[in-house]
Design an enzyme around this catalytic site. Sequence first.
Site, PDB file in Angstrom:
ATOM      1  N   HIS A   1      11.310   6.229  12.130  1.00  0.00           N
ATOM      2  CA  HIS A   1      10.833   6.801  10.871  1.00  0.00           C
ATOM      3  C   HIS A   1      11.113   8.300  10.885  1.00  0.00           C
ATOM      4  CE1 HIS A   1       7.219   7.170   7.840  1.00  0.00           C
ATOM      5  NE2 HIS A   1       8.275   7.882   7.468  1.00  0.00           N
TER       6      HIS A   1
ATOM      7  N   SER B   1       0.866  -1.179   0.000  1.00  0.00           N
ATOM      8  CA  SER B   1       0.000   0.000   0.000  1.00  0.00           C
ATOM      9  C   SER B   1       0.900   1.224   0.000  1.00  0.00           C
ATOM     10  CB  SER B   1      -0.957  -0.011   1.198  1.00  0.00           C
ATOM     11  OG  SER B   1      -0.251  -0.076   2.413  1.00  0.00           O
ATOM     12  N   GLY B   2       0.405   2.393   0.415  1.00  0.00           N
ATOM     13  CA  GLY B   2       1.077   3.673   0.226  1.00  0.00           C
ATOM     14  C   GLY B   2       2.584   3.693   0.360  1.00  0.00           C
ATOM     15  N   HIS B   3       3.112   3.330   1.536  1.00  0.00           N
ATOM     16  CA  HIS B   3       4.554   3.407   1.753  1.00  0.00           C
ATOM     17  C   HIS B   3       5.317   2.495   0.794  1.00  0.00           C
ATOM     18  CE1 HIS B   3       8.420   3.792   3.682  1.00  0.00           C
ATOM     19  NE2 HIS B   3       8.432   2.515   3.982  1.00  0.00           N
TER      20      HIS B   3
ATOM     21  N   HIS C   1      25.571  15.545   9.983  1.00  0.00           N
ATOM     22  CA  HIS C   1      26.783  14.862  10.430  1.00  0.00           C
ATOM     23  C   HIS C   1      26.652  14.313  11.851  1.00  0.00           C
ATOM     24  CE1 HIS C   1      28.012  18.242  13.077  1.00  0.00           C
ATOM     25  NE2 HIS C   1      27.442  19.002  12.142  1.00  0.00           N
TER      26      HIS C   1
ATOM     27  N   GLY D   1       4.953   1.308   7.022  1.00  0.00           N
ATOM     28  CA  GLY D   1       5.261   2.569   7.676  1.00  0.00           C
ATOM     29  C   GLY D   1       5.174   2.524   9.186  1.00  0.00           C
TER      30      GLY D   1
END
Length: 204
Positions: free
Chosen positions: A143, A9-11, A134, A67
């Site tokens: 996420h 699906s979306g992700h 950095h 996700g």
Amino acid sequence: MRAALIGYSGHSFVIIDTLLSLSYNIEGYCEQQEKENNPFGIRYLGSEQDARTLEQLKNIDVFLGLGDNKLRSKIYLHLIENGINCPSIKHIKAIVSPTVSIGKATVIMPGAIINAMAKIGQAVICNTSSVIEHECVIGNYTHIAPGAVLAGNVKVGDGSFIGANAVIKQGVTIGSNVTIGAGAVVIKDIEDGLTFFGNPAKKG
């Protein structure tokens, strides 16, 4: 190169674009049930919980199109325990310093920038146009949402979510299982398990 997806699906659609940019042949996807919506015309392989499906996934690179941090961590551990290979992947339009350390099953989306000496854990999502500066340290199953900016030496614990367009000040430490709302500006350390939002970010 051969690939299969967990979740469709979306992700996962963005992961598919990344895989295609790297000339992967996507052989199928795993879900609890076959999806009615199949925009890429990919074959349904079954559930990754099924022993016969797991056998099909051996000798294929498997990518987590999930996700949700908790679900992603659970399924990643299940796959690793069953000998499934879950490599990291980065889109050809991502910019990643050669000095960056990246764990397995991490995905780096188009436009993401990860600079010198950063350390990225396993099964992390570095989403579209996110910036990880950095010496940042990003924990497992975290996420970093689209457009989020982490200045230098930021530390983020396991399972946290940094919302879209959030900004984290240099040197800040964010604990595990923390949620940072979209557009938040974080200027101080945050303990485990909390939700912060706003500018400057406040406890929710």
